[in-house]
Enzyme design. Structure first.
Site, PDB file in Angstrom:
ATOM      1  N   ASP A 161       3.981 -37.689  26.316  1.00 29.56           N
ATOM      2  CA  ASP A 161       4.032 -36.430  26.464  1.00 29.56           C
ATOM      3  C   ASP A 161       5.397 -35.629  26.650  1.00 29.56           C
ATOM      4  O   ASP A 161       6.382 -36.751  26.983  1.00 29.56           O
ATOM      5  CB  ASP A 161       2.973 -36.036  27.807  1.00 29.56           C
ATOM      6  CG  ASP A 161       3.082 -34.322  27.992  1.00 29.56           C
ATOM      7  OD1 ASP A 161       3.133 -33.628  27.059  1.00 29.56           O
ATOM      8  OD2 ASP A 161       3.016 -33.870  28.927  1.00 29.56           O
ATOM      9  N   ASP A 191       6.844 -32.339  28.316  1.00 27.55           N
ATOM     10  CA  ASP A 191       6.713 -31.424  29.468  1.00 27.55           C
ATOM     11  C   ASP A 191       6.187 -32.274  30.702  1.00 27.55           C
ATOM     12  O   ASP A 191       5.136 -32.507  30.917  1.00 27.55           O
ATOM     13  CB  ASP A 191       6.226 -30.139  29.170  1.00 27.55           C
ATOM     14  CG  ASP A 191       6.487 -29.457  27.917  1.00 27.55           C
ATOM     15  OD1 ASP A 191       7.754 -28.858  28.214  1.00 27.55           O
ATOM     16  OD2 ASP A 191       5.818 -29.313  27.090  1.00 27.55           O
TER      17      ASP A 191
END
Length: 220
Positions: A8, A10
């Site tokens: 991922d 963020d």
């Protein structure tokens, strides 16, 4: 065995969740809406279209979803031009793992913010595949983005290890069939059910080593 690692963005590589919260909170207040106590938790993992509709329809913002998406992302882009908040050591971790496996990126950020963040952190070439949830049918916690990244990497999902920080991200990666290493953000702890889905929970991105990935992938 592990054939690929999927990150991922963020909350894992860049500490952008507080920036997203600040920008969207201000936007909601500025446009006649009401921020709810669970808004940030619900927003984490949503695709651009999903969170824009949520701000417009559920939080009472007096703008269309299309206007919400454009204006919020424009403000995030302005923030990124000034400063991309790289999590300390995350670039070194990414580079280290890229020496062992092909890497993918499965992010809820719009594609132009993904590009800006990777360019600013010097990590563009570290990832073989990058994909935004705005480019698939459903955002996290649906598995769509992880399934497509794994497919583009040429790897079966159950031979991928995913690195996630949020509850919806963990749910998404787990639903796709990957083994998940969770790195929860101190300000946004993951829910108990998501914690149970993770194969391993680590305290910080610096704890993510190739040995840890091998162990989670069953290569003790």
């Amino acid at each position: 065995m592990t054939d690929a690692v999927i990150f991922d963005l963020d909350g894992v590589i860049v500490d952008s969740e507080p920036v997203w919260e600040e920008v969207r909170r201000h936007y909601v207040a500025e446009h006649g809406g009401t921020w709810q106590p669970d808004s940030q938790r619900r927003l984490m993992g949503m695709s651009t279209g999903e969170w824009a509709r949520y701000l417009s329809a559920e939080l009472g913002v007096d703008r269309t979803p299309e206007q919400v998406a454009t204006e919020v992302v424009d403000e995030m882009a302005r923030r990124y031009l000034a400063h991309v908040p790289l999590i300390a050591g995350a670039d070194l971790v990414v580079r280290g793992l890229a020496g062992h496996w092909p890497l993918g990126l499965a992010s809820s950020s719009p594609a132009r913010l993904i590009e800006a963040a990777l360019r600013a952190t010097g990590l563009t070439d570290a990832f073989a595949v990058t994909l935004s949830t705005e480019q698939v049918a459903r955002g996290k916690p649906a598995p769509d983005v992880y399934l497509q990244v794994a497919e583009k990497l040429g790897a079966a999902p159950d031979r991928c290890v995913a690195i996630e920080d949020s509850s919806n991200g963990v749910r998404s990666a787990s639903a796709a069939g990957t083994r998940v290493i969770a790195v929860p953000h101190a300000s946004y702890p993951i829910d108990p059910d998501a914690r149970r889905l993770a194969a391993l929970v680590i305290p910080a991105i610096g704890a993510l080593t190739d040995q840890v990935v091998r162990e989670v992938g069953g290569e003790a």
